[in-house]
Design a protein around this motif. Structure first.
Motif, PDB file in Angstrom:
ATOM      1  N   ALA A 111      14.900   5.531   2.815  1.00 43.43           N
ATOM      2  CA  ALA A 111      14.829   4.070   2.601  1.00 43.43           C
ATOM      3  C   ALA A 111      14.480   3.832   1.365  1.00 43.43           C
ATOM      4  O   ALA A 111      13.916   4.521   0.601  1.00 43.43           O
ATOM      5  CB  ALA A 111      13.825   3.655   3.569  1.00 43.43           C
ATOM      6  N   ASN A 112      14.588   2.655   0.933  1.00 46.35           N
ATOM      7  CA  ASN A 112      14.370   2.070  -0.337  1.00 46.35           C
ATOM      8  C   ASN A 112      12.881   2.262  -0.865  1.00 46.35           C
ATOM      9  O   ASN A 112      12.525   2.459  -1.978  1.00 46.35           O
ATOM     10  CB  ASN A 112      14.917   0.837  -0.741  1.00 46.35           C
ATOM     11  CG  ASN A 112      16.414   0.783  -1.181  1.00 46.35           C
ATOM     12  OD1 ASN A 112      17.039   1.712  -1.370  1.00 46.35           O
ATOM     13  ND2 ASN A 112      17.209  -0.463  -0.621  1.00 46.35           N
ATOM     14  N   SER A 113      11.992   2.066   0.084  1.00 49.11           N
ATOM     15  CA  SER A 113      10.666   1.834  -0.184  1.00 49.11           C
ATOM     16  C   SER A 113       9.936   2.051   1.109  1.00 49.11           C
ATOM     17  O   SER A 113      10.169   1.444   2.049  1.00 49.11           O
ATOM     18  CB  SER A 113      10.170   0.410  -0.929  1.00 49.11           C
ATOM     19  OG  SER A 113       8.938   0.366  -1.002  1.00 49.11           O
ATOM     20  N   VAL A 114       8.954   3.041   1.019  1.00 49.09           N
ATOM     21  CA  VAL A 114       7.964   3.595   2.330  1.00 49.09           C
ATOM     22  C   VAL A 114       6.681   3.426   2.069  1.00 49.09           C
ATOM     23  O   VAL A 114       6.471   4.169   0.903  1.00 49.09           O
ATOM     24  CB  VAL A 114       8.679   4.539   3.319  1.00 49.09           C
ATOM     25  CG1 VAL A 114      10.050   4.340   3.595  1.00 49.09           C
ATOM     26  CG2 VAL A 114       8.743   5.669   2.151  1.00 49.09           C
ATOM     27  N   VAL A 115       5.726   3.170   2.812  1.00 51.48           N
ATOM     28  CA  VAL A 115       4.358   3.433   2.329  1.00 51.48           C
ATOM     29  C   VAL A 115       3.549   4.087   3.675  1.00 51.48           C
ATOM     30  O   VAL A 115       3.962   3.946   4.808  1.00 51.48           O
ATOM     31  CB  VAL A 115       3.708   2.018   1.903  1.00 51.48           C
ATOM     32  CG1 VAL A 115       4.319   1.726   0.877  1.00 51.48           C
ATOM     33  CG2 VAL A 115       3.626   1.098   3.435  1.00 51.48           C
ATOM     34  N   ALA A 116       2.544   4.765   3.365  1.00 53.63           N
ATOM     35  CA  ALA A 116       1.567   5.441   4.492  1.00 53.63           C
ATOM     36  C   ALA A 116       0.389   5.824   3.658  1.00 53.63           C
ATOM     37  O   ALA A 116       0.316   5.726   2.393  1.00 53.63           O
ATOM     38  CB  ALA A 116       2.136   6.623   5.064  1.00 53.63           C
ATOM     39  N   GLY A 117      -0.744   6.041   4.281  1.00 57.15           N
ATOM     40  CA  GLY A 117      -2.021   6.802   3.812  1.00 57.15           C
ATOM     41  C   GLY A 117      -3.129   6.082   4.573  1.00 57.15           C
ATOM     42  O   GLY A 117      -3.344   5.962   5.534  1.00 57.15           O
ATOM     43  N   LEU A 118      -4.406   6.064   3.556  1.00 58.48           N
ATOM     44  CA  LEU A 118      -5.788   5.519   4.065  1.00 58.48           C
ATOM     45  C   LEU A 118      -5.807   4.404   3.539  1.00 58.48           C
ATOM     46  O   LEU A 118      -5.736   3.993   2.374  1.00 58.48           O
ATOM     47  CB  LEU A 118      -6.765   6.609   3.803  1.00 58.48           C
ATOM     48  CG  LEU A 118      -6.668   7.827   4.557  1.00 58.48           C
ATOM     49  CD1 LEU A 118      -7.727   8.845   3.909  1.00 58.48           C
ATOM     50  CD2 LEU A 118      -7.306   7.593   5.959  1.00 58.48           C
ATOM     51  N   VAL A 119      -6.590   3.430   4.332  1.00 60.23           N
ATOM     52  CA  VAL A 119      -6.950   1.852   3.709  1.00 60.23           C
ATOM     53  C   VAL A 119      -8.246   1.491   4.348  1.00 60.23           C
ATOM     54  O   VAL A 119      -8.263   1.643   5.641  1.00 60.23           O
ATOM     55  CB  VAL A 119      -5.860   0.979   3.970  1.00 60.23           C
ATOM     56  CG1 VAL A 119      -5.580   0.632   5.257  1.00 60.23           C
ATOM     57  CG2 VAL A 119      -6.632  -0.389   3.125  1.00 60.23           C
ATOM     58  N   VAL A 120      -9.087   1.072   3.720  1.00 60.15           N
ATOM     59  CA  VAL A 120     -10.234   0.332   4.111  1.00 60.15           C
ATOM     60  C   VAL A 120     -10.213  -1.058   4.016  1.00 60.15           C
ATOM     61  O   VAL A 120     -10.082  -1.538   2.846  1.00 60.15           O
ATOM     62  CB  VAL A 120     -11.702   0.863   3.810  1.00 60.15           C
ATOM     63  CG1 VAL A 120     -11.789   0.927   2.403  1.00 60.15           C
ATOM     64  CG2 VAL A 120     -12.883   0.119   4.265  1.00 60.15           C
ATOM     65  N   LYS A 121     -10.351  -2.031   4.922  1.00 58.82           N
ATOM     66  CA  LYS A 121      -9.876  -3.322   4.767  1.00 58.82           C
ATOM     67  C   LYS A 121     -11.291  -4.166   5.075  1.00 58.82           C
ATOM     68  O   LYS A 121     -11.839  -3.792   6.299  1.00 58.82           O
ATOM     69  CB  LYS A 121      -8.797  -3.964   5.514  1.00 58.82           C
ATOM     70  CG  LYS A 121      -8.335  -5.418   5.394  1.00 58.82           C
ATOM     71  CD  LYS A 121      -7.331  -5.863   6.187  1.00 58.82           C
ATOM     72  CE  LYS A 121      -7.027  -7.271   5.938  1.00 58.82           C
ATOM     73  NZ  LYS A 121      -5.859  -7.762   6.771  1.00 58.82           N
ATOM     74  N   GLY A 122     -11.325  -5.245   4.438  1.00 63.22           N
ATOM     75  CA  GLY A 122     -12.507  -5.903   4.660  1.00 63.22           C
ATOM     76  C   GLY A 122     -12.083  -7.376   5.124  1.00 63.22           C
ATOM     77  O   GLY A 122     -11.349  -8.298   4.209  1.00 63.22           O
ATOM     78  N   PRO A 123     -11.774  -7.821   6.601  1.00 60.96           N
ATOM     79  CA  PRO A 123     -11.102  -9.024   7.038  1.00 60.96           C
ATOM     80  C   PRO A 123     -11.909 -10.246   6.320  1.00 60.96           C
ATOM     81  O   PRO A 123     -11.054 -11.107   6.191  1.00 60.96           O
ATOM     82  CB  PRO A 123     -11.472  -8.723   8.452  1.00 60.96           C
ATOM     83  CG  PRO A 123     -11.674  -7.411   8.832  1.00 60.96           C
ATOM     84  CD  PRO A 123     -12.622  -6.603   7.515  1.00 60.96           C
ATOM     85  N   LYS A 124     -13.193 -10.365   6.140  1.00 57.22           N
ATOM     86  CA  LYS A 124     -13.773 -11.371   5.483  1.00 57.22           C
ATOM     87  C   LYS A 124     -13.081 -11.788   4.183  1.00 57.22           C
ATOM     88  O   LYS A 124     -12.603 -13.071   3.825  1.00 57.22           O
ATOM     89  CB  LYS A 124     -15.027 -11.474   5.271  1.00 57.22           C
ATOM     90  CG  LYS A 124     -15.852 -12.576   4.790  1.00 57.22           C
ATOM     91  CD  LYS A 124     -17.427 -12.356   4.759  1.00 57.22           C
ATOM     92  CE  LYS A 124     -17.998 -13.897   4.133  1.00 57.22           C
ATOM     93  NZ  LYS A 124     -19.383 -13.825   4.183  1.00 57.22           N
TER      94      LYS A 124
END
Length: 257
Positions: A111-124
């Motif tokens: 595919a032209n662009s794919v992503v994966a990995g680790l992320v920490v998100k702050g919903p606020k």
């Protein structure tokens, strides 16, 4: 005889005092660390061990069926993590500080662009810190250390040095750590390799945070599969019942006598 009796009593009192001192020290250790809830999940069996939730649950995914002992995801189209969080994201909610987590992923894509990995998100804040694997249509890939729509300055980068992939497939180990407002990422290609550091970056996110694995195909057509071997909490590798641990400690102390 009386002196010997008093001496024996003194030794006995000393032993009791030592026992309770040691027990108190172990109890403090338990309260500080052993009682913590671990975020570790080895993805063994057909059920999650940790308290996971899905954002944009994939149409096709399984635990251990496609690849025993791995979480398997077939990426849906039109999913990305850049100006908006529209990935397929598996997360645990945590207020732990510090934290240090690790995963091992294997992926194939066309595919032209794919992503994966680790992320920490702050919903606020609706913002995040991520160590992102980004694969391209020519089969190459790079690692990125980003916040929302930003990869410049403050330890961030759009292309992590010393990493590349070819032929539309990759396997690597990824790690993300937090201490206060400082976040540091790491990666390596083989289990026995030393970690290579990325960052750190200083970024304010308000807890509780969502600590996540993710995948996405940022195109309307194409294919991507992502397999995650495990998700490991390196500070609290496993959960321990503090009462049970106290019983073990007390039994050990009694055996010394």
């Amino acid at each position: 005889m009386r002196r010997m009796t008093l001496s024996s009593q003194a030794r006995g009192l000393g032993f009791v005092f030592s026992v309770f001192t040691i027990a108190a020290m172990f109890s403090l250790a338990i309260l500080k660390g052993w009682a913590a809830e671990s975020m570790t999940d080895e993805f063994n069996g057909d059920k999650f061990r940790a308290k996971w939730e899905w954002l944009n649950e994939p149409k096709k995914w399984d635990l251990g069926k496609t690849k025993p002992g791995w979480l398997h995801i077939d990426a849906d189209p039109n999913r990305n993590l850049w100006t908006a969080d529209i990935t397929m994201r598996l997360f645990q909610t945590t207020s732990e500080d510090p934290f240090d987590v690790e995963t091992h992923l294997a992926t194939k894509w066309a595919a032209n662009s794919v992503v994966a990995g680790l992320v920490v998100k702050g919903p606020k804040e609706d913002n995040w810190v991520t160590l992102k694997f980004w694969g391209h249509g020519d089969g190459t890939a790079q690692l990125q250390f980003q916040t929302k729509a930003n990869e410049n300055g403050n330890g961030l980068t759009g292309r992590v040095p010393d990493y590349s992939a070819q032929k539309g497939e990759a396997e690597l180990f990824m790690r993300l750590a937090k201490k206060g407002d400082e976040y540091t990422a790491y990666f390596k290609l083989n289990e026995k390799d030393d970690w290579k550091m990325v960052g750190p970056t200083t970024f304010k996110l308000t807890p509780p945070l969502q600590l996540s694995l993710y995948a996405g195909e940022d195109a309307a057509a194409g294919t991507m599969t992502v397999d995650y071997d495990y998700f490991r909490d390196l500070i609290h590798p496993f959960s321990v019942n503090p009462q049970g641990k106290l019983a073990v400690v007390w039994g050990t102390i009694k055996s010394w006598r």
